[in-house]
Write a protein that holds these residues in place. Structure first.
Motif, mmCIF file in Angstrom:
data_model
loop_
_atom_site.group_PDB
_atom_site.id
_atom_site.type_symbol
_atom_site.label_atom_id
_atom_site.label_comp_id
_atom_site.label_asym_id
_atom_site.label_seq_id
_atom_site.Cartn_x
_atom_site.Cartn_y
_atom_site.Cartn_z
ATOM 1 N N MET A 122 37.162 42.931 43.506
ATOM 2 C CA MET A 122 37.934 41.700 43.579
ATOM 3 C C MET A 122 37.782 40.921 42.271
ATOM 4 O O MET A 122 36.687 40.868 41.696
ATOM 5 N N ARG B 216 43.185 45.750 48.803
ATOM 6 C CA ARG B 216 43.185 44.776 47.699
ATOM 7 C C ARG B 216 44.309 43.758 47.873
ATOM 8 O O ARG B 216 44.114 42.561 47.636
ATOM 9 N N THR C 151 43.101 39.856 48.419
ATOM 10 C CA THR C 151 43.181 39.095 47.176
ATOM 11 C C THR C 151 43.810 37.739 47.455
ATOM 12 O O THR C 151 44.895 37.647 48.038
#
Length: 538
Positions: free
Chosen positions: A469, A532, A536
């Protein structure tokens, strides 16, 4: 006195083609069983001899409808005897078998069919809905349907009727470098790319796969490829079984743990092969019902497609079952390395044995490896330096279909795998990560694979995926996504403490996200790109 030199070889230039494997199965292994489980669950039994004979008629039928030398023939089928017949017939007649993955999205299948220029396709009737989802605007000249319960739909050809009306053919002589089969990559780093395998590549792959310290396929084996025949040639097992004369058990679409275990017990399977997600479910079923299945004949489970955590080795060892890890890719047909414990480890400590077994193994014969660091320098084989694995060999792709992805191949003929590895002094590979999945925190690399394996050793964790991240201070930080076992409980602090036994504080995930399931690709790998996107912060 003039030296007597040898200026040329005197050996027969015998071509290495799949035709020889088909003919060997027909001549020497005609009575060996081929068992198929139909979508209904019914068991169908035939033999290699019958499949090879039907393959001759199938080739005649395909020729009658216009399939010519070098033409692709697409398949949308399960692991079933008809698929084996196509594995035999299409390459041996000089055409190219192109296996399609029915688990892909329609737009992916449409792209692949267009890219391969498929015009003839063979579909199992249970997959007609999948076919219809991408059929629009596709120029199929012939659609052949394998039926089980009724007639083929209007406008299609019935597989059995087609065979019944065809004459068996004599196989043509083929150049060993002629294309035989084509598979597409999973498309995790962009559009899927096609890999066309030559007869020579698949013939050599079959020979090496059958070696004792590789997959060890022999005439005394009963082989269950849980890995689909539409994925990387089912790891070469159908051809290796035909070459060696092993019984072959094809599981059809039912790949849940109980169904696989039932087949293993009922058919006295000695070797099964599949991705870790299949075996994790199988282990949970065995733990929940110890003694329910008689697996006394099951000698080994071949596992590939993703790193195997130590906990899975230990779990199957409790049930007297041996897990052997292998590594490969679509681009390597797919076998590249196998991890079999060496003789020196037979008397080794338990931790040392497990430490070795969790590696991806030593390169297969005729398969060369090396790795380069971020500066482009070759790394030392000291089990400390890390670099991207590069490979070459007679069954390694030299290019993608249509010339795509040229940057994956080096100027001196090696394929860049994208896997970041350490290599020990004996040549045993440990994959640390995919290059795109490594976490670079404060200039230091963190292996998501190592964190995942340690997390899955926790008794409450069923699955775990670690992703990078963005972080303003450190560049990237690890985030762990975990699935709890049924009835399992764990907090983020407990998991962080569990990891702290093996990892430095700076390597520990900053965040833990608990989910009901981790999204997977069509081949059973964790879909980290989706994770992701999910976690995110915009």
């Amino acid at each position: 006195m003039t030296a007597n030199t040898v200026s040329s070889n005197s050996m027969d230039g015998y071509p290495l083609t799949l035709t020889s494997i088909v003919e060997r199965a027909e001549r020497f292994h005609a009575d060996r069983d081929v068992v198929s489980r139909r979508p209904s669950g019914a068991i169908a039994r035939t033999t290699f001899g019958a499949c090879a004979g039907r393959a001759r008629r199938l080739a005649g039928a395909l020729a009658q409808i216009g399939v010519r030398d070098g033409d692709p023939v697409a398949t949308l089928l399960w692991n079933q005897s008809e698929h084996l017949e196509l594995y035999f017939a299409v390459p041996a007649m000089g055409a190219v078998i192109h296996t399609l993955n029915p688990r892909l999205f329609p737009e992916e299948l449409a792209y692949i069919v267009d890219d391969a220029d498929d015009h003839v396709i063979v579909v199992d009737e249970s997959l007609l809905d999948v076919f219809e989802s991408f059929r629009a605007d596709r120029d199929f000249t012939h659609v052949i349907v394998v039926t089980h319960t009724g007639e083929a739909p209007a406008g299609t050809l019935d597989y059995e009727t087609l065979l019944a009306g065809a004459e068996p053919v004599e196989w043509p002589s083929l150049d060993e470098n002629h294309a035989a089969a084509m598979c597409y990559t999973s498309g995790t780093t962009g559009r899927p790319k096609g890999v066309a395998y030559s007869h020579r590549a698949l013939a050599l792959h079959s020979l090496v796969a059958a070696l004792p310290d590789q997959l060890a396929v022999s005439a005394r084996d009963t082989v269950l490829p849980v890995v689909p025949m539409f994925h990387a040639n089912a790891w070469g097992l159908p051809y290796a079984a035909a070459l060696a004369g092993a019984r072959l058990v094809l599981p059809g679409p039912r790949l849940d743990a109980s169904s696989v275990l039932d087949l293993c017990a009922d058919e006295r399977v000695t070797m099964a092969a599949g991705v870790p997600t299949v075996w994790m479910e199988m282990l949970a079923a065995l733990d929940a019902g110890p003694g329910k299945w008689n697996l006394s004949e099951l000698d080994r489970l071949i596992v590939g497609g993703a790193a195997v955590p130590r906990s899975m080795f230990e779990g199957f060892d409790r049930h007297g079952l041996t897990v052997i890890q292998a590594w490969g890719m679509t681009e390597t047909a797919p076998l590249g390395a196998v991890c079999r414990a060496t003789a020196r480890l037979d008397e080794g400590e338990r931790d040392e044995q497990y430490g070795y077994r969790t590696r991806q193994g030593v390169a297969s014969p005729f398969f060369d490896i090396r790795a380069r660091d971020d500066n482009g320098e070759l790394i030392a084989w000291d089990d400390a330096a890390i670099g991207e694995l590069e490979v070459r060999g007679p069954w390694v792709a030299a290019a993608y279909h249509g010339g795509r992805g040229a940057d994956s191949f080096t100027a001196d003929g090696w394929f860049r795998t994208g896997d970041v590895v350490r290599i020990d002094p004996h040549g045993c590979i440990r994959i640390c990560d995919r290059s795109k999945d490594l976490v670079k925190s404060g200039g230091e690399w963190i292996s998501s694979v190592d964190l995942e394996n340690q997390l899955m050793s926790h008794s409450a964790i069923a699955q775990a995926a670690v992703i990078a991240m963005p972080d303003d201070r450190w560049g990237e930080r690890p985030l762990a996504v975990v699935v709890l076992r049924d009835g399992g409980q764990a907090t983020a602090d407990e998991l962080r403490t569990h990891l702290a036994h093996e990892f430095a504080r700076w390597q520990l995930p900053d965040r833990f996200e608990f989910v009901s399931a981790i999204p997977c690709t069509a081949t059973g790998k964790f879909k980290k790109s989706e994770l992701r996107n999910l976690f995110t912060t915009p």
